[in-house]
Design a protein around this motif. Structure first.
Motif, PDB file in Angstrom:
ATOM      1  N   THR A  14       0.849  -1.213   0.000  1.00 21.95           N
ATOM      2  CA  THR A  14       0.000   0.000   0.000  1.00 21.95           C
ATOM      3  C   THR A  14       0.871   1.244   0.000  1.00 21.95           C
ATOM      4  O   THR A  14       0.516   2.264  -0.601  1.00 21.95           O
ATOM      5  CB  THR A  14      -0.921   0.042   1.236  1.00 21.95           C
ATOM      6  N   GLU A  15       2.002   1.177   0.694  1.00 24.73           N
ATOM      7  CA  GLU A  15       2.942   2.297   0.707  1.00 24.73           C
ATOM      8  C   GLU A  15       4.338   1.730   0.957  1.00 24.73           C
ATOM      9  O   GLU A  15       4.492   0.581   1.343  1.00 24.73           O
ATOM     10  CB  GLU A  15       2.564   3.307   1.803  1.00 24.73           C
ATOM     11  N   TYR A  16       5.329   2.585   0.700  1.00 24.23           N
ATOM     12  CA  TYR A  16       6.736   2.191   0.865  1.00 24.23           C
ATOM     13  C   TYR A  16       7.409   3.202   1.782  1.00 24.23           C
ATOM     14  O   TYR A  16       7.293   4.411   1.540  1.00 24.23           O
ATOM     15  CB  TYR A  16       7.429   2.156  -0.502  1.00 24.23           C
ATOM     16  N   GLY A  81      -9.092  12.438   0.591  1.00 26.62           N
ATOM     17  CA  GLY A  81      -9.767  13.064   1.738  1.00 26.62           C
ATOM     18  C   GLY A  81      -8.881  13.232   2.943  1.00 26.62           C
ATOM     19  O   GLY A  81      -9.274  13.836   3.938  1.00 26.62           O
ATOM     20  N   SER A  82      -7.647  12.721   2.878  1.00 26.08           N
ATOM     21  CA  SER A  82      -6.744  12.874   4.024  1.00 26.08           C
ATOM     22  C   SER A  82      -6.114  14.269   3.992  1.00 26.08           C
ATOM     23  O   SER A  82      -6.106  14.938   2.957  1.00 26.08           O
ATOM     24  CB  SER A  82      -5.655  11.802   3.993  1.00 26.08           C
ATOM     25  N   SER A  83      -5.596  14.707   5.161  1.00 25.22           N
ATOM     26  CA  SER A  83      -5.001  16.052   5.235  1.00 25.22           C
ATOM     27  C   SER A  83      -4.097  16.156   6.451  1.00 25.22           C
ATOM     28  O   SER A  83      -4.146  15.306   7.356  1.00 25.22           O
ATOM     29  CB  SER A  83      -6.107  17.099   5.345  1.00 25.22           C
ATOM     30  N   ARG A 117      -4.219   6.495  11.835  1.00 26.94           N
ATOM     31  CA  ARG A 117      -4.401   5.037  11.869  1.00 26.94           C
ATOM     32  C   ARG A 117      -3.210   4.296  11.254  1.00 26.94           C
ATOM     33  O   ARG A 117      -3.014   3.115  11.506  1.00 26.94           O
ATOM     34  CB  ARG A 117      -5.686   4.661  11.106  1.00 26.94           C
ATOM     35  N   ASP A 118      -2.426   5.026  10.453  1.00 28.82           N
ATOM     36  CA  ASP A 118      -1.290   4.389   9.757  1.00 28.82           C
ATOM     37  C   ASP A 118      -0.080   4.402  10.686  1.00 28.82           C
ATOM     38  O   ASP A 118       0.783   5.290  10.590  1.00 28.82           O
ATOM     39  CB  ASP A 118      -1.006   5.157   8.455  1.00 28.82           C
ATOM     40  N   THR A 119       0.004   3.401  11.578  1.00 26.94           N
ATOM     41  CA  THR A 119       0.985   3.456  12.675  1.00 26.94           C
ATOM     42  C   THR A 119       2.428   3.334  12.188  1.00 26.94           C
ATOM     43  O   THR A 119       3.348   3.681  12.912  1.00 26.94           O
ATOM     44  CB  THR A 119       0.720   2.302  13.660  1.00 26.94           C
ATOM     45  N   THR A 211       4.698   7.946  -6.682  1.00 24.89           N
ATOM     46  CA  THR A 211       5.025   6.890  -5.711  1.00 24.89           C
ATOM     47  C   THR A 211       4.129   6.973  -4.474  1.00 24.89           C
ATOM     48  O   THR A 211       4.059   6.026  -3.701  1.00 24.89           O
ATOM     49  CB  THR A 211       6.487   6.991  -5.249  1.00 24.89           C
ATOM     50  N   GLY A 212       3.444   8.099  -4.280  1.00 27.99           N
ATOM     51  CA  GLY A 212       2.602   8.276  -3.092  1.00 27.99           C
ATOM     52  C   GLY A 212       1.193   7.747  -3.259  1.00 27.99           C
ATOM     53  O   GLY A 212       0.409   7.738  -2.308  1.00 27.99           O
ATOM     54  N   THR A 213       0.833   7.323  -4.485  1.00 24.34           N
ATOM     55  CA  THR A 213      -0.492   6.751  -4.739  1.00 24.34           C
ATOM     56  C   THR A 213      -0.318   5.265  -5.008  1.00 24.34           C
ATOM     57  O   THR A 213       0.536   4.882  -5.803  1.00 24.34           O
ATOM     58  CB  THR A 213      -1.163   7.448  -5.941  1.00 24.34           C
TER      59      THR A 213
HETATM   60  C1  LIG Z   1      -4.738   8.743  -3.076  1.00 25.91           C
HETATM   61  C2  LIG Z   1      -3.572   9.664  -2.955  1.00 25.91           C
HETATM   62  N1  LIG Z   1      -3.364  10.384  -4.212  1.00 25.91           N
HETATM   63  C3  LIG Z   1      -4.009  11.556  -4.445  1.00 25.91           C
HETATM   64  O1  LIG Z   1      -4.785  12.058  -3.655  1.00 25.91           O
HETATM   65  C4  LIG Z   1      -3.706  12.250  -5.718  1.00 25.91           C
HETATM   66  C5  LIG Z   1      -4.683  12.765  -6.617  1.00 25.91           C
HETATM   67  C6  LIG Z   1      -6.128  12.593  -6.470  1.00 25.91           C
HETATM   68  C7  LIG Z   1      -6.962  13.703  -6.679  1.00 25.91           C
HETATM   69  C8  LIG Z   1      -8.347  13.530  -6.560  1.00 25.91           C
HETATM   70  C9  LIG Z   1      -8.894  12.266  -6.238  1.00 25.91           C
HETATM   71  C10 LIG Z   1      -8.038  11.157  -6.030  1.00 25.91           C
HETATM   72  C11 LIG Z   1      -6.649  11.319  -6.138  1.00 25.91           C
HETATM   73  C12 LIG Z   1      -4.130  13.411  -7.709  1.00 25.91           C
HETATM   74  S1  LIG Z   1      -2.437  13.415  -7.576  1.00 25.91           S
HETATM   75  C13 LIG Z   1      -2.411  12.498  -6.148  1.00 25.91           C
HETATM   76  N2  LIG Z   1      -1.236  12.126  -5.569  1.00 25.91           N
HETATM   77  C14 LIG Z   1      -0.920  12.477  -4.313  1.00 25.91           C
HETATM   78  O2  LIG Z   1      -1.580  13.179  -3.609  1.00 25.91           O
HETATM   79  C15 LIG Z   1       0.377  11.911  -3.816  1.00 25.91           C
HETATM   80  N3  LIG Z   1       0.437  11.998  -2.363  1.00 25.91           N
HETATM   81  C16 LIG Z   1      -0.435  11.023  -1.661  1.00 25.91           C
HETATM   82  C17 LIG Z   1      -0.174  11.120  -0.172  1.00 25.91           C
HETATM   83  C18 LIG Z   1      -1.157  10.289   0.569  1.00 25.91           C
HETATM   84  C19 LIG Z   1      -2.496  10.562   0.724  1.00 25.91           C
HETATM   85  N4  LIG Z   1      -3.081   9.592   1.506  1.00 25.91           N
HETATM   86  C20 LIG Z   1      -2.130   8.681   1.833  1.00 25.91           C
HETATM   87  C21 LIG Z   1      -2.229   7.498   2.606  1.00 25.91           C
HETATM   88  C22 LIG Z   1      -1.078   6.751   2.785  1.00 25.91           C
HETATM   89  C23 LIG Z   1       0.133   7.153   2.219  1.00 25.91           C
HETATM   90  C24 LIG Z   1       0.241   8.322   1.457  1.00 25.91           C
HETATM   91  C25 LIG Z   1      -0.911   9.078   1.276  1.00 25.91           C
END
Ligand SMILES: CCNC(=O)c1c(-c2ccccc2)csc1NC(=O)CNCCc1c[nH]c2ccccc12
Length: 325
Positions: A14-16, A81-83, A117-119, A211-213
């Motif tokens: 799910t993540e690295y 939806g995370s922040s 929740r992501d310990t 790499t974050g998705t």
């Molecule tokens: C699902 C996470 N990815 C995104 O939201 C995203 C979007 C995006 C925009 C709208 C709807 C869905 C995705 C565009 S670029 C993009 N890429 C990023 O935002 C890269 N950073 C993700 C960081 C991140 C968000 N939630 C997490 C949960 C675990 C590990 C990392 C994360």
């Protein structure tokens, strides 16, 4: 200079996470290297206790090299939806032996529940372009941007693996890490991402290397035609995605990059990677690693695609290199 750090998969890829040293004496935090965002933010002693759930936290007050960036704040929200949000310190950050002094370290004063929740993760290390860093009033540079002038080569590489430790290297290309040749394609960083165009079944797809998705999000037409090959596969609104019987053998998914004169290179994502995870405890129904981008507005080549390749993020020439491995 150069650096090399292990990337360890968590929760079925799910993540690295990579160990990062922050401050003096060094505090080591596991961070998610994210080529889809540009903030280095961490759980900290400024994060409310109620939002910390076992994560290692950064304590600026015990780092002799930490300096508060007075008046600076940050706030970031992601498409899932995370922040998170907070304040900013400048401190020494070392990744795999590569040190940047006076790196903006964004300490969280608030994190959303999915991060709490992501310990296993103490935060993110953004590797997209600094133009989308959220620090205000003075935008800050990413670790890679700060390191670039000192690197032997102005690039970093991502070598993520399925259920196994991979590696991020900074400043050099490890020839033993890939097979065949590297196919390069220009990067469009106008939205702050590592944007590029690939060809899927003869259709051009413009997306980002992220790499974050976790998953791959592509245009509906491509996704629908992929799952039409899998009996029992269907779009399920309650899961908001394509699901299928877990016993299905999934077709491989290929895309071509750098299609120019030399024919470019093909990345093949094994079907087993697309059989991402069960939707429930019964393990009957599985959720696909390839999903539609229609609710996103941008195509995303996430970890499922990236872990099938050796990827060069070339900041000097603004290009992406892809190789098999
Ligand atoms: C699902 C996470 N990815 C995104 O939201 C995203 C979007 C995006 C925009 C709208 C709807 C869905 C995705 C565009 S670029 C993009 N890429 C990023 O935002 C890269 N950073 C993700 C960081 C991140 C968000 N939630 C997490 C949960 C675990 C590990 C990392 C994360």
């Amino acid at each position: 200079d150069s650096g090399s750090v292990t990337a360890s998969p968590r929760q079925q890829d799910t993540e690295y996470l990579c160990p990062v040293q922050i401050g003096s004496p060094a505090q080591t935090l596991p961070l998610d290297f994210d080529t889809g965002s540009s903030d280095l933010w961490v759980f900290s002693t400024d994060t409310p206790r109620s939002e910390v759930n076992g994560q290692t936290v950064y304590d600026a007050s015990s780092s002799s090299s930490a300096k508060r960036l007075s008046g600076a704040t940050w706030k970031i929200s992601y498409g899932d939806g995370s922040s998170s949000s907070g304040i900013v310190y400048l401190d020494t950050v070392t990744v795999g032996g590569l040190t940047v002094s006076r790196q903006a370290v964004e300490a969280a004063k608030q994190v959303s529940s999915s991060f709490s929740r992501d310990t296993s993760s103490s935060g993110l290390l953004g590797l997209a372009f600094s133009s989308i860093n959220t620090v205000s009033p003075n935008q800050q540079k990413t670790f890679f941007d700060n390191a670039m002038p000192h690197l032997d080569a102005p690039l970093f590489t991502a070598d993520l693996k399925h259920n196994a430790d991979g590696r991020y290297n900074f400043g050099y290309i490890d020839k033993s890490a890939y097979t065949g040749s590297i196919s390069y394609t220009p990067v469009d960083n106008s939205q702050g991402f590592w944007g590029f165009t690939a060809t899927v079944d003869g259709t051009d797809v413009t997306g980002i290397a992220d790499t974050g998705t976790t998953l791959i999000y592509l245009p509906d037409s491509i996704v629908t035609s992929y799952y039409s090959q899998v009996s029992g596969a269907r779009y399920d609104s309650s899961n908001a995605g394509y699901i299928f019987p877990c016993g299905s053998s999934m077709p491989d998914f290929s895309f071509n990059v750098g299609g120019g004169g030399g024919g470019g290179g093909t990345v093949t994502v094994p079907g087993s990677y697309v059989n991402f995870a069960p939707t429930d405890q019964t393990g009957q129904t599985c959720f696909g690693g390839l999903q539609s981008d229609s609710s996103i507005g941008i195509s995303i080549f996430g970890d499922i695609a990236l872990k099938a390749a050796f990827v060069v993020f070339d900041g000097g020439n603004k290009q992406l290199g892809w190789a098999a491995k």
